[in-house]
Scaffold this active site. Structure first.
Site, PDB file in Angstrom:
ATOM      1  N   GLU A  26       0.828  -1.201   0.000  1.00 11.23           N
ATOM      2  CA  GLU A  26       0.000   0.000   0.000  1.00 11.23           C
ATOM      3  C   GLU A  26       0.862   1.250   0.000  1.00 11.23           C
ATOM      4  O   GLU A  26       1.983   1.242   0.506  1.00 11.23           O
ATOM      5  CB  GLU A  26      -0.933   0.071   1.224  1.00 11.23           C
ATOM      6  CG  GLU A  26      -2.255  -0.630   1.061  1.00 11.23           C
ATOM      7  CD  GLU A  26      -2.256  -1.972   1.747  1.00 11.23           C
ATOM      8  OE1 GLU A  26      -3.286  -2.644   1.710  1.00 11.23           O
ATOM      9  OE2 GLU A  26      -1.221  -2.342   2.311  1.00 11.23           O
ATOM     10  N   THR A  27       0.282   2.289  -0.572  1.00  4.31           N
ATOM     11  CA  THR A  27       0.857   3.632  -0.489  1.00  4.31           C
ATOM     12  C   THR A  27      -0.207   4.561   0.080  1.00  4.31           C
ATOM     13  O   THR A  27      -1.362   4.533  -0.354  1.00  4.31           O
ATOM     14  CB  THR A  27       1.308   4.135  -1.873  1.00  4.31           C
ATOM     15  OG1 THR A  27       2.382   3.306  -2.339  1.00  4.31           O
ATOM     16  CG2 THR A  27       1.795   5.567  -1.810  1.00  4.31           C
TER      17      THR A  27
END
Length: 272
Positions: A48-49
């Protein structure tokens, strides 16, 4: 016009670099489209970012999470990563409010090197696990199978944390075995000193094959094990290859405290 975005990689749920779960953190000062955020998350290639934008006071931000494949409504390790960055950028504050796309107000506090996150508590209901899914995971038997609707995740409890550690799923078969979940969480009571339960999270449907350490799953995993162990405060260990840890505590009926550490390992500028 070139847009420059301060970007970090942070290892969450660990006290050592290159352990735990790496997340991207982008400090957004100019509006980005959903497509741009999705492309950035794909380019970084992390599970994830987080994209954070200051919205008013010194300690209030919006936060959105993207895997390389899709937007994720709530992500624990990327929240921890974003918190670590914000506390380093603004050392004078010790509390942060993150507003999510689901209108959750995530309250984050700093306690020395430890960061505490207040998350919601979710419930699970019994749900059948298809044999094809168990076969793809390499599981011959399970103790229980339940489902959480908010995260769209299937929970499987097994008897042995050693079996959990040795799992080596066939991810192509796993994707074909179910077509309506975001991921499958496998968990077991821990035999490790100082820990209560362990887990691993596989999500080839919506992210990477395995998420190394997953805070978001503890929104329902903590309640699940609290009822079985008759404990409100527990230590969780994620026995992926990178490993990671956190302390979880149920506060009342609807608040979960997740405490751990994070390490910033990279800072740079992403150019669009």
């Amino acid at each position: 016009m070139t847009i420059s975005i301060d970007t970090y990689i942070v290892d969450s749920f660990t006290d050592k670099p290159f352990k735990g779960n790496p997340a991207g953190v982008c400090l957004v000062t100019q509006k980005l489209s959903d497509k741009q955020m999705q492309l950035i998350a794909k380019e970084l290639g992390l599970s994830e970012t987080a994209f954070i934008t200051k919205t008013g006071g010194l300690n209030t931000f919006t936060i959105r999470f993207f895997s390389p494949k899709m937007e994720i409504p709530l992500c624990g390790h990327a929240t921890l990563a974003a918190s670590k960055v914000c506390f380093e950028l603004y050392p004078e504050i010790d509390k942060i409010h993150f507003k999510t796309i689901q209108n959750l107000d995530l309250i984050i506090t700093k306690h020395g090197k430890t960061i505490a996150m207040a998350f919601p508590v979710y419930h699970t209901i019994p749900q059948h696990a298809p044999k094809a899914l168990l076969d793809a995971l390499g599981l011959h038997k399970i103790s229980n199978s339940e489902y959480n609707s908010e995260t769209n995740i299937l929970l499987l409890e097994i008897e042995s944390s050693e079996v959990l550690k040795q799992l080596s799923p066939d991810f192509e078969r796993l994707k074909r075995a179910h077509n309506s979940i975001n991921g499958v969480l496998v968990t077991a009571r821990s035999q490790r000193h100082g820990f209560d339960f362990e887990s691993r999270y596989f999500w080839p449907w919506s992210g990477t094959n395995e998420d190394p350490v997953t805070g978001g799953t503890h929104t329902f995993l903590a309640k699940y094990w609290s009822e079985r162990l008759n404990k409100k405060k527990m230590n969780s260990y994620q026995c992926s290859e990178r490993t990671g840890f956190m302390e979880v505590e149920l506060i009342g009926n609807d608040t979960l405290s997740i405490k751990s550490q994070a390490q910033i390992v990279f800072k740079g500028a992403l150019r669009l």
